[in-house]
Each structure stands twice: as structure tokens, then as C-alpha cells.
Design a protein around this motif. Structure first.
Motif, PDB file in Angstrom:
ATOM      1  N   MET A   1      -6.696 -31.355   3.624  1.00 39.78           N
ATOM      2  CA  MET A   1      -5.833 -30.306   3.095  1.00 39.78           C
ATOM      3  C   MET A   1      -6.452 -28.923   3.351  1.00 39.78           C
ATOM      4  N   THR A   2      -5.597 -27.971   3.732  1.00 38.08           N
ATOM      5  CA  THR A   2      -6.146 -26.625   3.948  1.00 38.08           C
ATOM      6  C   THR A   2      -6.359 -25.915   2.612  1.00 38.08           C
ATOM      7  N   MET A   3      -7.176 -24.905   2.636  1.00 33.61           N
ATOM      8  CA  MET A   3      -7.441 -24.120   1.415  1.00 33.61           C
ATOM      9  C   MET A   3      -6.846 -22.722   1.613  1.00 33.61           C
ATOM     10  N   LEU A   4      -6.232 -22.181   0.604  1.00 36.05           N
ATOM     11  CA  LEU A   4      -5.658 -20.840   0.725  1.00 36.05           C
ATOM     12  C   LEU A   4      -6.730 -19.776   0.490  1.00 36.05           C
ATOM     13  N   GLY A   5      -6.611 -18.670   1.218  1.00 42.43           N
ATOM     14  CA  GLY A   5      -7.518 -17.551   1.003  1.00 42.43           C
ATOM     15  C   GLY A   5      -7.227 -16.880  -0.324  1.00 42.43           C
ATOM     16  N   LEU A   6      -8.195 -16.099  -0.771  1.00 44.23           N
ATOM     17  CA  LEU A   6      -8.016 -15.436  -2.067  1.00 44.23           C
ATOM     18  C   LEU A   6      -7.952 -13.921  -1.888  1.00 44.23           C
ATOM     19  N   MET A   7      -7.121 -13.505  -0.936  1.00 48.40           N
ATOM     20  CA  MET A   7      -6.952 -12.070  -0.698  1.00 48.40           C
ATOM     21  C   MET A   7      -5.575 -11.646  -1.202  1.00 48.40           C
ATOM     22  N   GLN A   8      -5.396 -10.331  -1.375  1.00 48.50           N
ATOM     23  CA  GLN A   8      -4.135  -9.847  -1.943  1.00 48.50           C
ATOM     24  C   GLN A   8      -2.965 -10.123  -1.012  1.00 48.50           C
ATOM     25  N   GLN A   9      -1.910 -10.605  -1.596  1.00 44.37           N
ATOM     26  CA  GLN A   9      -0.699 -10.894  -0.832  1.00 44.37           C
ATOM     27  C   GLN A   9       0.186  -9.657  -0.932  1.00 44.37           C
ATOM     28  N   GLN A  10       0.133  -8.827   0.090  1.00 42.63           N
ATOM     29  CA  GLN A  10       0.908  -7.595  -0.004  1.00 42.63           C
ATOM     30  C   GLN A  10       1.850  -7.480   1.182  1.00 42.63           C
ATOM     31  N   ASP A  11       3.106  -7.261   0.885  1.00 46.33           N
ATOM     32  CA  ASP A  11       4.075  -7.104   1.967  1.00 46.33           C
ATOM     33  C   ASP A  11       3.826  -5.810   2.723  1.00 46.33           C
ATOM     34  N   LEU A  12       4.159  -5.805   4.011  1.00 49.47           N
ATOM     35  CA  LEU A  12       4.024  -4.595   4.835  1.00 49.47           C
ATOM     36  C   LEU A  12       5.342  -3.835   4.781  1.00 49.47           C
ATOM     37  N   ARG A  13       5.275  -2.545   4.448  1.00 46.94           N
ATOM     38  CA  ARG A  13       6.504  -1.752   4.304  1.00 46.94           C
ATOM     39  C   ARG A  13       6.380  -0.392   4.940  1.00 46.94           C
ATOM     40  N   ILE A  14       7.506   0.128   5.413  1.00 47.85           N
ATOM     41  CA  ILE A  14       7.524   1.461   6.020  1.00 47.85           C
ATOM     42  C   ILE A  14       7.199   2.534   4.972  1.00 47.85           C
ATOM     43  N   SER A  15       7.555   2.300   3.715  1.00 47.47           N
ATOM     44  CA  SER A  15       7.239   3.295   2.674  1.00 47.47           C
ATOM     45  C   SER A  15       5.720   3.472   2.536  1.00 47.47           C
ATOM     46  N   GLN A  16       4.948   2.407   2.845  1.00 50.74           N
ATOM     47  CA  GLN A  16       3.481   2.549   2.766  1.00 50.74           C
ATOM     48  C   GLN A  16       2.976   3.531   3.831  1.00 50.74           C
ATOM     49  N   LEU A  17       3.674   3.568   4.970  1.00 51.19           N
ATOM     50  CA  LEU A  17       3.248   4.473   6.044  1.00 51.19           C
ATOM     51  C   LEU A  17       3.388   5.922   5.593  1.00 51.19           C
ATOM     52  N   ILE A  18       4.536   6.267   5.050  1.00 54.74           N
ATOM     53  CA  ILE A  18       4.747   7.664   4.661  1.00 54.74           C
ATOM     54  C   ILE A  18       3.893   8.011   3.439  1.00 54.74           C
ATOM     55  N   GLU A  19       3.679   7.034   2.553  1.00 55.33           N
ATOM     56  CA  GLU A  19       2.799   7.287   1.402  1.00 55.33           C
ATOM     57  C   GLU A  19       1.377   7.574   1.876  1.00 55.33           C
ATOM     58  N   HIS A  20       0.924   6.795   2.838  1.00 52.72           N
ATOM     59  CA  HIS A  20      -0.438   6.990   3.349  1.00 52.72           C
ATOM     60  C   HIS A  20      -0.559   8.369   4.011  1.00 52.72           C
ATOM     61  N   ALA A  21       0.422   8.684   4.861  1.00 49.14           N
ATOM     62  CA  ALA A  21       0.372   9.965   5.577  1.00 49.14           C
ATOM     63  C   ALA A  21       0.378  11.123   4.585  1.00 49.14           C
ATOM     64  N   ALA A  22       1.242  11.034   3.572  1.00 53.50           N
ATOM     65  CA  ALA A  22       1.365  12.144   2.625  1.00 53.50           C
ATOM     66  C   ALA A  22       0.160  12.233   1.699  1.00 53.50           C
ATOM     67  N   THR A  23      -0.534  11.121   1.479  1.00 53.27           N
ATOM     68  CA  THR A  23      -1.705  11.142   0.608  1.00 53.27           C
ATOM     69  C   THR A  23      -2.953  11.612   1.362  1.00 53.27           C
ATOM     70  N   HIS A  24      -3.124  11.093   2.588  1.00 52.45           N
ATOM     71  CA  HIS A  24      -4.384  11.355   3.296  1.00 52.45           C
ATOM     72  C   HIS A  24      -4.278  12.391   4.409  1.00 52.45           C
ATOM     73  N   HIS A  25      -3.058  12.741   4.780  1.00 53.71           N
ATOM     74  CA  HIS A  25      -2.875  13.741   5.855  1.00 53.71           C
ATOM     75  C   HIS A  25      -1.781  14.726   5.452  1.00 53.71           C
ATOM     76  N   ALA A  26      -1.801  15.101   4.175  1.00 53.69           N
ATOM     77  CA  ALA A  26      -0.699  15.890   3.613  1.00 53.69           C
ATOM     78  C   ALA A  26      -0.450  17.187   4.369  1.00 53.69           C
ATOM     79  N   GLN A  27      -1.510  17.822   4.856  1.00 55.14           N
ATOM     80  CA  GLN A  27      -1.357  19.143   5.482  1.00 55.14           C
ATOM     81  C   GLN A  27      -1.141  19.077   6.990  1.00 55.14           C
ATOM     82  N   VAL A  28      -1.160  17.875   7.552  1.00 56.83           N
ATOM     83  CA  VAL A  28      -0.983  17.762   9.006  1.00 56.83           C
ATOM     84  C   VAL A  28       0.450  18.151   9.355  1.00 56.83           C
ATOM     85  N   GLU A  29       0.561  18.951  10.410  1.00 58.23           N
ATOM     86  CA  GLU A  29       1.853  19.565  10.699  1.00 58.23           C
ATOM     87  C   GLU A  29       2.841  18.668  11.451  1.00 58.23           C
ATOM     88  N   ILE A  30       4.105  18.866  11.127  1.00 60.32           N
ATOM     89  CA  ILE A  30       5.223  18.308  11.876  1.00 60.32           C
ATOM     90  C   ILE A  30       5.995  19.541  12.365  1.00 60.32           C
TER      91      ILE A  30
END
Ligand code: ADP
Length: 550
Positions: A1-30
């Protein structure tokens, strides 16, 4: 039988991309060029702020998760906000290519059953002409300020900046399952009706990650990116998401992608990276070469340019390197592959090759990146070796490759082993570099052998008097099909068939030489600038080859 890992199960979402950019690169220009005379400077922080307001506005308009929101828009900050707001709230952003014919645009909007259409004012007339044929559309939103609102005969016409101003900036992105649909793009339909490819949050985030890897496109926070590929063309090759992931600066050129405008943006915004189809770069070099005496090319910081959508001509790769010191990354892919699939980065042993040898390698379509499995197959379905000799259809598998077209059941576009047939014909060399030789529909089948129409076209356009050339297969009583060369001579030049065959005879295998050469004033193209060979085949269906004994 296989064993499951014990890491966080987190879905990948586009909202995480914009949250990351706005948190860590807030002043970078568009930097957004709304028109040739107006620009707007925004930041990743502001994109999040306004995307949240827009998500509230859409909710107030009654938009529900899963519903499709169409855009007919250039590359601007507003289009970028739409990318993140629509997908972030769980709806689907449907980027419509405004260069398609009116019937194709209404077909696509109706097939997707879009709820709202957001449009740049330059496309207003096109929309007014078809608005009566769009029963699912509840309203049209003009991407402008109140003072710019035109009087248009469109039902339920709204103003984008009004919607933003009236809505609250407080919005909690929903915790979507990563397999939720996020955006929809239609193929340009070189054969039959356009087909929809429906991306998910997961496929989009994984694809963005690949773009940010060093052997992907190497996109990073140190880049200032000039986005010369339209956001209505396969999500601008996924770069808006990848730029948010790494916090790169984005320069959005709006409707102006002529050579002069691109050059000005590159100098002014210190662009290090850009992307576009070969036609855009032809215009760019036309400008540079015509203004050479006035321009100080050392002002450019352009380190890398991605060329894709059609083959990057070797002469273009050479010009980028020798005139500007820019490395051309050729990439191959399609709407169905998100689109990045193979990317032309050099291997260690290739780094110090003489330039001429290096350009040969860069003129190939690159190697498979992690996440994409690439194989070539014979017409009987046999997998062919990567020996640089055998030519077959490319099939691909991977987490950002289509499974079924929009409206079909999952898996409907795949064979039993899960491969998607791309319709592109290629060889793969021993280093894994793919070289596209044709599309399955365009390859010329002569006496049981294949002749590459692309190779013949590349040779033909090398003639100094040729503007553009196309090669199609025409029925032949003995050989089944033989090549017909169709040539557009450069303005003011006169050219004969004998001159053409003479030029080509030492450059291609004898039996590949076109049987006939015809001259025309222009060639038909698709909305994404590719040769429309279906139309040429129709036009020359009755052509009787001079070599045909019957
Ligand atoms: P469509 O297939 O609807 O015309 P896409 O933008 O999806 O539009 O085009 C994908 C096709 O473009 C590929 O299948 C391939 O034939 C061609 N293509 C893309 N990149 C390259 C490249 N670097 N070299 C040659 N052909 C390319």
C-alpha cells in the motif's frame, strides 16, 4: 500500500497569482497605452485593487460562477484587470479575437453563450453590426471613462470606469477547486468552425510556472516585458499570469504595435524581454533599418525575444543577435497547448558554437519543457525515433494540454494513450530539438513520400525579388500530388517561373522542385497572420500541372 505525503493540500488558483504580485511586487509598474496618444501607469498593487472592484461590479451585474465574459480588447491595464477579476471570482474570461470575420465573432460569442461583452472603443462598430445576433449577451461594457462614452446602438451599454468607481474594493476571492474553468480561447479555425479550448486555474498556474523557469522563458522580477503578442491570442501566451507570478514589469502597447511604437516603448521602459509573432518583428526591423542613421541602438536593453506562432525566419534570428545583441527564443505551441510546449534554449555544448551554427539551432522550434511530453508518430500510429531524420505528426500530453474542445466530453480530443494530435508534422533531432516541417493538412504527398511545403516556402522567400510565397499540393495523375508554388513578387519587381526554379534547384532535393510556379498580387491570411491554405487549395483546385501527362 502506498503512503500519503503530509504536505498541505492547496489548490492552484489565478487569484493567488495576483495576490502574490500585489503583496510582494506592489510597486512594480504596469504601463498601459490605451491609445496612440494616451497612456496610464498602474502597478500590480493597483491591478489587484481594481480587479477586486471589478469582481464586485460583476457580482452586482448578476454574473455567476462558470459564466463566460467576453472581451474584444487590446493589451491594456483594463484587459489585465479583467483577466484577474473574471477568473478570480470563478467566472470564465473569454478573449475574442477582434480580427476574425463578423460571422466568426458572432459564432464564437454564441457558442460560448457569453453574458457580457467588454470592448475597446475601436471595436464598437464591429459589435454594433452583430449585436442583434447575440441572444445570450445581457450587456456591453465600453472600456473607457464616462467622458469618452460614445453614443452607440447597443442594448444595455455600460461604462467600465463607472462600474469600477461604484464598486467596493473589498472582495474575498472564492476558494475554488483548481480544476475550475478560468478562461476560454477559440482556435482561429483554419479548417471548419473555430473550436473552444477551456483552460483551468490549475493548467494556467502550472503553465505560468513553466514560463518562469530558466529553461522555460526565464521570466523574472528583473524583467521589463513588452507584450507585443495580443491578449486575445492564447492569453498572450500566458505571460500576464507568469508576470504576476514573478513580479515582472509589464508594458502593454494597446493598439499600436508598429515598429516605431515598439521601439519607443523598449527605450523608454527599459524593456529586457518581449514576445510576438514574426510579422510584428518584420515591422520592427523595417523601422530600425529605415531609421538606422538617427537611432542609437545601444539604448535598447532587450536581452531576450520570444518568437512563435509561425516559424521564426533564420534571418530574423540573426538580425536580433547582430544588430541588438538579443537572443531569440523560438517557441512552438498552439491554443490547445496553452500554448507553450517546446522552447528553444541552448544546451551546454551549444553555447559556444560559431554564431552561424547557433542560428541553425535557434531556427528549430526548441525542446520539450517539463510538463509537456512530445512524440512524433507515423500515419499508422507507430512512434518514431528522435533521430533528426524520421518525420511524423507531433502528439503531446501534459497538464496544460487540451483534453476536449468546449462542449465535448472530457478526453474526447485524445487517443487511447491520452495523446493529443497537433496536426503539425516534424522531426526531432538527437538533442531533442523539434523542427516543424509542415501541418498534416498541408504536407505534399508525392509518390508515397512527403514534401515539406514549409521548407519550399522558406527557400522561395530567400529569393531577393520575392515578397511572400506559398506552396500547396495539387493533384497529379502519376504522383498523386505535386507542389505548386504561388509567389507574390516584391512591388515593382518582375519575376519568371524559370528564374524561380533556377534559384531553388540547388537549394532543395531535385524531386521536391515545384512543378509549376504562378504569380499573384497577394495571399490570403488567417486572423493570426498564418497563410490560409484551405482558400489557396480551393482557388487552385482546377490547376492542371504542366508536368501531368493526362
Ligand atoms: P490556429 O491553430 O488556430 O491557427 P494557433 O495560434 O493555435 O492558431 O496556432 C498554432 C499553430 O501555429 C501550430 O499548430 C503550428 O502549426 C504553428 N506554430 C506555432 N509556433 C510555431 C513555430 N515556432 N514554428 C512553426 N509553426 C508554429
Amino acid at each position: 500500500m502506498t503512503m500519503l505525503g503530509l504536505m498541505q493540500q492547496q489548490d492552484l488558483r489565478i487569484s493567488q497569482l495576483i495576490e502574490h504580485a500585489a503583496t510582494h511586487h506592489a510597486q512594480v509598474e504596469i504601463v498601459s497605452h490605451v491609445s496612440d496618444t494616451r497612456s496610464y501607469r498602474s502597478t500590480w498593487g493597483e491591478v489587484r485593487h481594481r480587479a477586486k472592484r471589478l469582481a464586485n461590479a460583476l457580482t452586482d451585474l448578476g454574473v455567476l460562477p462558470g459564466q463566460r465574459i467576453a472581451t474584444l480588447a487590446w493589451n491594456t491595464h483594463r484587459h489585465l484587470e479583467l483577466y484577474f477579476a473574471v477568473a478570480g471570482m470563478g467566472a470564465v474570461s473569454h478573449t475574442v479575437n477582434p480580427r476574425l470575420f463578423a460571422e466568426q465573432i458572432s459564432y464564437i460569442i454564441n457558442h460560448a453563450a457569453d453574458e457580457y461583452v467588454f470592448f475597446d472603443l475601436g471595436f464598437a462598430e464591429q459589435l454594433v453590426a452583430i449585436a442583434g445576433q447575440l441572444p445570450t449577451v445581457k450587456g456591453f461594457v465600453a472600456l473607457c471613462e464616462r467622458s469618452e462614452m460614445p453614443a452607440l446602438d447597443l442594448p444595455n451599454l455600460l461604462c467600465y470606469e463607472d462600474l469600477i468607481a461604484q464598486a467596493s474594493p473589498d472582495f474575498e476571492w472564492p476558494q475554488l477547486d483548481e480544476n475550475t474553468a478560468s478562461s476560454l480561447c477559440y482556435t482561429s479555425g483554419t479548417t471548419g468552425n473555430p473550436k473552444g479550448v477551456l483552460y483551468s486555474h490549475r493548467s494556467t498556474v502550472l503553465h505560468a510556472w513553466a514560463a518562469c523557469t530558466v529553461d522555460g522563458l526565464g521570466l523574472s522580477a528583473r524583467d521589463s516585458v513588452l507584450l507585443a503578442v495580443p491578449m486575445f491570442h492564447v492569453n498572450a501566451w500566458g505571460i500576464p499570469y507568469a508576470a504576476a507570478m514573478c513580479g515582472a514589469k509589464l508594458v502593454l502597447p494597446g493598439p499600436g504595435v508598429g515598429g516605431e511604437r515598439l521601439y519607443e516603448h523598449m527605450v523608454k521602459e527599459g524593456c529586457t524581454f518581449s514576445l510576438g509573432v514574426p510579422t510584428v518583428w518584420l515591422g520592427f526591423f523595417q523601422y530600425i533599418e529605415s531609421q538606422r542613421a538617427q537611432l542609437d541602438l545601444t539604448q535598447l536593453k532587450l536581452a531576450r525575444v520570444v518568437v512563435g506562432g509561425s516559424a521564426a525566419p533564420r534571418a530574423m534570428i540573426e538580425k536580433f543577435e547582430t544588430l541588438l545583441g538579443t537572443y531569440v527564443i523560438q517557441a512552438w505551441g498552439m491554443t490547445e497547448t496553452s500554448p507553450l510546449a517546446t522552447i528553444g534554449n541552448l544546451l551546454p555544448a551549444q553555447q559556444d558554437l560559431p554564431l552561424a551554427r547557433r542560428f541553425d539551432i535557434q531556427a528549430r522550434q526548441g525542446r520539450a519543457i517539463f510538463g509537456i511530453e512530445v512524440g512524433i508518430f507515423s500515419p499508422e500510429g507507430e512512434r518514431l525515433p528522435h533521430d533528426g531524420q524520421r518525420v511524423g505528426e507531433i502528439k503531446v500530453r501534459g497538464p496544460w494540454v487540451v483534453s476536449a474542445y468546449y462542449g465535448d466530453r472530457a478526453g474526447a480530443a485524445l487517443n487511447d494513450e491520452g495523446w493529443f494530435s497537433t496536426g503539425d508534422v516534424a522531426l526531432i533531432d538527437t538533442d531533442g530539438f523539434v523542427q516543424i516541417t509542415d501541418r498534416t493538412k498541408d504536407v505534399i504527398k508525392s509518390g508515397g513520400e512527403w514534401i515539406s511545403s514549409i521548407d519550399l516556402e522558406n527557400v522561395a522567400v530567400g529569393h531577393p525579388k520575392v515578397q511572400e510565397a506559398a506552396v500547396i499540393g495539387v493533384a497529379h495523375s502519376k504522383w498523386q500530388e505535386r507542389p505548386l508554388l504561388i509567389v507574390v513578387p516584391k512591388a515593382g519587381e518582375s519575376l519568371t517561373a524559370a528564374e524561380m526554379t533556377d534559384f531553388m534547384k540547388d537549394r532543395v532535393a531535385r524531386w521536391w522542385l515545384p512543378d509549376d510556379v504562378v504569380f499573384v498580387d497577394g495571399l490570403p491570411h488567417t486572423a493570426t497572420g498564418k497563410l490560409l491554405k484551405t482558400q489557396l487549395r480551393e482557388q487552385f483546385k482546377g490547376h492542371r500541372l504542366s508536368t501531368d501527362p493526362i
